[in-house]
Scaffold this active site. Sequence first.
Site, mmCIF file in Angstrom:
data_model
loop_
_atom_site.group_PDB
_atom_site.id
_atom_site.type_symbol
_atom_site.label_atom_id
_atom_site.label_comp_id
_atom_site.label_asym_id
_atom_site.label_seq_id
_atom_site.Cartn_x
_atom_site.Cartn_y
_atom_site.Cartn_z
ATOM 1 N N ASP A 9 0.853 -1.183 0.000
ATOM 2 C CA ASP A 9 0.000 0.000 0.000
ATOM 3 C C ASP A 9 0.888 1.231 0.000
ATOM 4 O OD1 ASP A 9 -2.379 1.406 -0.107
ATOM 5 O OD2 ASP A 9 -2.786 1.273 2.037
ATOM 6 N N GLY A 10 0.345 2.320 -0.487
ATOM 7 C CA GLY A 10 1.034 3.602 -0.469
ATOM 8 C C GLY A 10 0.104 4.656 0.088
ATOM 9 N N GLU A 52 2.477 3.893 -4.100
ATOM 10 C CA GLU A 52 1.918 2.587 -4.475
ATOM 11 C C GLU A 52 2.953 1.805 -5.286
ATOM 12 O OE1 GLU A 52 -0.811 1.390 -3.304
ATOM 13 O OE2 GLU A 52 -2.207 3.031 -2.943
ATOM 14 N N ASP A 74 -4.268 -2.393 -3.260
ATOM 15 C CA ASP A 74 -5.526 -1.690 -3.493
ATOM 16 C C ASP A 74 -5.373 -0.625 -4.580
ATOM 17 O OD1 ASP A 74 -4.162 0.349 -2.188
ATOM 18 O OD2 ASP A 74 -5.523 0.439 -0.477
ATOM 19 N N HIS A 129 -9.340 -0.287 2.585
ATOM 20 C CA HIS A 129 -10.141 0.141 3.744
ATOM 21 C C HIS A 129 -11.433 -0.663 3.856
ATOM 22 C CE1 HIS A 129 -7.241 3.371 3.928
ATOM 23 N NE2 HIS A 129 -7.499 3.626 2.658
ATOM 24 N N ASP A 139 -1.468 -0.365 5.083
ATOM 25 C CA ASP A 139 -1.921 1.021 5.206
ATOM 26 C C ASP A 139 -1.353 1.656 6.471
ATOM 27 O OD1 ASP A 139 -3.740 3.277 4.379
ATOM 28 O OD2 ASP A 139 -4.574 2.834 6.352
#
Length: 159
Positions: A9-10, A52, A74, A129, A139
Amino acid sequence: MLRVDIYTDGAARGNPGPGGYGAVLRFVDRNGRVHEKELSRGFERTTNNRMELLGAIAALEVLKSPCEVTLYTDSQYVVNAFNQHWVDGWLKRGWKNAKKEPVKNEDLWKRLLAAKSPHRVSFVWVKGHAGHPENERCDRLATAAADGPGRAIDEGFPG
């Protein structure tokens, strides 16, 4: 060939702004033991898309031998670039998009292609999320890195 699951994740606080990435790598050894490694790093001024990409790059770059990788993210930006063959088009057009404009983040796309090349990588999109445990962990790693001390300079980011 070792099978490795990678979750990335970023995050960016503002776009651009301070940012970070998080990654979790997991594999099971021949004795059935689960091994896990977490990676994260923060940057002073960057974008969410760059983070990302860097999450995926950092995770692939730590692999020591060719692996069969499933990379969960994501980021539709990352997943679609491979699964919808955007990268193939960019390469054919000399790093130009369909509008004949320069591809954004070309430096990181090239680095991702190099990091990916010794491996067999499948990209899988997961909804962010939404309670996916590994995505939520990534995250937290990414946002802590974005908010934390010792952030690096994103050398490829103009500005």
